[in-house]
Scaffold this motif. Sequence first.
Motif, mmCIF file in Angstrom:
data_model
loop_
_atom_site.group_PDB
_atom_site.id
_atom_site.type_symbol
_atom_site.label_atom_id
_atom_site.label_comp_id
_atom_site.label_asym_id
_atom_site.label_seq_id
_atom_site.Cartn_x
_atom_site.Cartn_y
_atom_site.Cartn_z
ATOM 1 N N ASP A 60 0.831 -1.206 0.000
ATOM 2 C CA ASP A 60 0.000 0.000 0.000
ATOM 3 C C ASP A 60 0.870 1.262 0.000
ATOM 4 N N ILE A 61 1.988 1.211 0.729
ATOM 5 C CA ILE A 61 2.904 2.359 0.736
ATOM 6 C C ILE A 61 3.512 2.541 -0.652
ATOM 7 N N LEU A 62 3.824 1.446 -1.324
ATOM 8 C CA LEU A 62 4.359 1.529 -2.680
ATOM 9 C C LEU A 62 3.340 2.178 -3.617
ATOM 10 N N ALA A 63 2.102 1.708 -3.549
ATOM 11 C CA ALA A 63 1.054 2.246 -4.415
ATOM 12 C C ALA A 63 0.832 3.736 -4.136
ATOM 13 N N THR A 64 0.865 4.124 -2.854
ATOM 14 C CA THR A 64 0.685 5.531 -2.488
ATOM 15 C C THR A 64 1.845 6.385 -3.000
ATOM 16 N N SER A 65 3.059 5.863 -2.873
ATOM 17 C CA SER A 65 4.245 6.581 -3.373
ATOM 18 C C SER A 65 4.133 6.802 -4.876
ATOM 19 N N LEU A 66 3.691 5.765 -5.571
ATOM 20 C CA LEU A 66 3.522 5.858 -7.024
ATOM 21 C C LEU A 66 2.470 6.916 -7.380
ATOM 22 N N TRP A 67 1.379 6.937 -6.644
ATOM 23 C CA TRP A 67 0.293 7.892 -6.902
ATOM 24 C C TRP A 67 0.772 9.330 -6.707
ATOM 25 N N LEU A 68 1.566 9.563 -5.655
ATOM 26 C CA LEU A 68 2.061 10.916 -5.394
ATOM 27 C C LEU A 68 2.996 11.396 -6.505
ATOM 28 N N ARG A 69 3.846 10.520 -7.007
ATOM 29 C CA ARG A 69 4.717 10.890 -8.126
ATOM 30 C C ARG A 69 3.898 11.144 -9.393
ATOM 31 N N TYR A 70 2.847 10.406 -9.546
ATOM 32 C CA TYR A 70 1.930 10.623 -10.668
ATOM 33 C C TYR A 70 1.269 12.003 -10.556
ATOM 34 N N LEU A 71 0.850 12.351 -9.339
ATOM 35 C CA LEU A 71 0.217 13.661 -9.127
ATOM 36 C C LEU A 71 1.192 14.798 -9.438
ATOM 37 N N GLU A 72 2.469 14.598 -9.138
ATOM 38 C CA GLU A 72 3.471 15.611 -9.483
ATOM 39 C C GLU A 72 3.531 15.821 -10.994
ATOM 40 N N LEU A 73 3.405 14.742 -11.743
ATOM 41 C CA LEU A 73 3.418 14.830 -13.206
ATOM 42 C C LEU A 73 2.155 15.506 -13.738
ATOM 43 N N CYS A 74 1.115 15.498 -12.916
ATOM 44 C CA CYS A 74 -0.129 16.177 -13.284
ATOM 45 C C CYS A 74 -0.090 17.666 -12.913
ATOM 46 N N GLY A 75 1.042 18.099 -12.342
ATOM 47 C CA GLY A 75 1.206 19.507 -12.013
ATOM 48 C C GLY A 75 0.981 19.852 -10.564
ATOM 49 N N GLU A 76 0.720 18.859 -9.727
ATOM 50 C CA GLU A 76 0.490 19.124 -8.304
ATOM 51 C C GLU A 76 1.826 19.259 -7.569
ATOM 52 N N THR A 77 1.833 20.116 -6.557
ATOM 53 C CA THR A 77 3.002 20.270 -5.693
ATOM 54 C C THR A 77 2.597 19.872 -4.288
ATOM 55 N N LEU A 78 3.185 18.803 -3.798
ATOM 56 C CA LEU A 78 2.808 18.311 -2.475
ATOM 57 C C LEU A 78 4.015 17.625 -1.827
ATOM 58 N N PRO A 79 4.096 17.681 -0.501
ATOM 59 C CA PRO A 79 5.262 17.101 0.184
ATOM 60 C C PRO A 79 5.256 15.580 0.051
ATOM 61 N N PHE A 80 6.455 15.010 -0.145
ATOM 62 C CA PHE A 80 6.542 13.560 -0.243
ATOM 63 C C PHE A 80 6.729 12.982 1.152
ATOM 64 N N PRO A 81 5.976 11.951 1.511
ATOM 65 C CA PRO A 81 6.006 11.421 2.881
ATOM 66 C C PRO A 81 7.359 10.843 3.266
ATOM 67 N N ALA A 82 7.700 10.994 4.534
ATOM 68 C CA ALA A 82 8.988 10.494 5.037
ATOM 69 C C ALA A 82 9.113 8.987 4.883
ATOM 70 N N SER A 83 7.981 8.271 4.947
ATOM 71 C CA SER A 83 8.007 6.812 4.858
ATOM 72 C C SER A 83 7.679 6.298 3.457
ATOM 73 N N GLY A 84 7.638 7.192 2.480
ATOM 74 C CA GLY A 84 7.357 6.756 1.117
ATOM 75 C C GLY A 84 8.587 6.166 0.445
ATOM 76 N N TYR A 85 8.374 5.499 -0.685
ATOM 77 C CA TYR A 85 9.482 4.956 -1.485
ATOM 78 C C TYR A 85 9.920 6.028 -2.473
ATOM 79 N N ARG A 86 11.209 6.403 -2.418
ATOM 80 C CA ARG A 86 11.683 7.598 -3.108
ATOM 81 C C ARG A 86 12.500 7.343 -4.372
#
Length: 585
Positions: free
Chosen positions: A173-199
């Motif tokens: 689930d953490i992997l899927a969430t990390s992937l989603w956040l990077r996807y959102l960045e590509l959509c133009g969103e700016t948001l902090p990446f979680p400390a426990s995410g996969y980087r």
Amino acid sequence: MKDQLRTLITAALSCLSQEGVLPNYSPDKIQIERTRNKSHGDFASNIPMILAKEAQQKPQDLAKLIVARLPKNSWIEKVEIAGPGFINFTLALSAYQAVISEILNQKEAFGCSNLGQGKRVHLEFVSANPTGPLHVGHGRGAAYGDTLARLLTAIGYKIHREYYINDAGRQMDILATSLWLRYLELCGETLPFPASGYRGDYIRNIAKDLKTEKGNIFHYPTTEVLAELPLDAPVGDKEQYIDALSKRAKCLLGEEHYQQLFELGLNTILTDIREDLLEFGITYDQWFSERSLIKANTVNHTIDRLKALGQLYQKEGAWWFRSTDFGDEKDRVIVRENGQPTYFASDTAYHLDKLERGYAKIIDVWGADHHGYIPRIKAFFQALNVTSQQFEINLVQFAILYRGKEKVQMSTRSGEFVTLRELRHEIGRDAARFFYIMRSPEQHMDFDLELAKSRGNENPVYYIQYAHARIANVFLQLKERGLTWNQKSDEFQIKQLNESHEMTIINQLFYYPEAVENAATQSAPHLLAYYLLDLAKELHIYYNSHTFLVDSPELRDARLTLIAAVKQVIKNGLTLLGVSAPEYM
């Protein structure tokens, strides 16, 4: 030779059984070891002491009965009874000399045996979470597990190699969430990446594929994604934060879209792992999915089994396994108070599934960071009345990579790690595999990158391969000079070999099958690696001090026959280690 001695002893025991002296015996109990003191012969067996009670005989008396019924064998010079009931065997010189013809006749089969009698063994190794590429730490477990499988196969076991895919649970689930956040960045969103995410950059690459394939269907504004979430580290609790963020992803995306994102991350990384291992010379008979345990209701089946055995109890709304009854430091939760099974529940279900598939033995190869997990798994097997002989856990210390004097950090989440693929591309598959297995698995390993890349005698794998290539070059020179080699390795020819270096090499060759057997039965591939180093050393000494293509045809043929046997044994040994034996270097 051990196999032949076992055959002789088995024949003697069979006679005693037919005579009624020994009602029951198992050939599996026959143990043969090389003696430490040559005054006690070459090999010894303690079978009289093992079977004395069943035969209702004193060990020495039973030893006399066994020796009297041993079939005659020209390779055995003397048989003696020693101590409380040992049978000592002294071999004739012809037994050592005969090994050369044995090697050249058996070729790739030399060193193999039927010690395992076709017994089925389940071997699980690597099983890294599919949350990122394999790094150099995983490589050691991969090389060790694969080499152990090759060794056990060589001595007659039927090995089933398996990779357990942890494709369920929190880390995925953490992997899927990390992937989603990077996807959102590509959509133009700016948001902090979680400390426990996969980087790692691999997450960004998968996110690009997701964006290309799915467009903006997973896009949600930052305000909606982060609304009312708890604080992340360093102010808040990073684990609570990532769990809340994963829950938000599932809520916003919905089951279908979340599953699409989840599967893309899982399958992309798993495909990369499969390809990486294949290029490392490793294949599996089965890739076993953790989710399949849930679908097959195996977890509930395991819980019910433990309840029926009286090994579970309820406390504070949870179900607990009585692991302290079997030596663990504390009892373990198997079902949480919310009714959800723990990871331990899945792990026990997986091991019960292995048992129910009917394997004679189960071997797990784990990273050393799982050391604390051993007592609870052993407790689970004890609860099921599984003997320690049926289950084995081998811990492999992670390799520590050094570039010069600088230690390279490895963390899958931070993305700061050297992948197994990068290591292999830099130093080659042969060097990587050999360096990984040349130390006992439980020993810490500092991986010397510069040594592994060197092309000199100080590099052990190069040193062994060079011995093989040197011999190949001798036969090339033989052809270029228009000379021939009489490959007939008869007794007359072998008697031409009377130099001390030659006798040393013959003795080394004689013990190759024993080296294979010891490496396999002791789960210690490094023993074979050091055997090959010793053999290569003797070959290099012999090569530097003697001429092979001499004028005398008899002596030339004898020496060529000897080094041809050395070449074959080096190739056989390197093949078991998953390392190539080049003809040219």
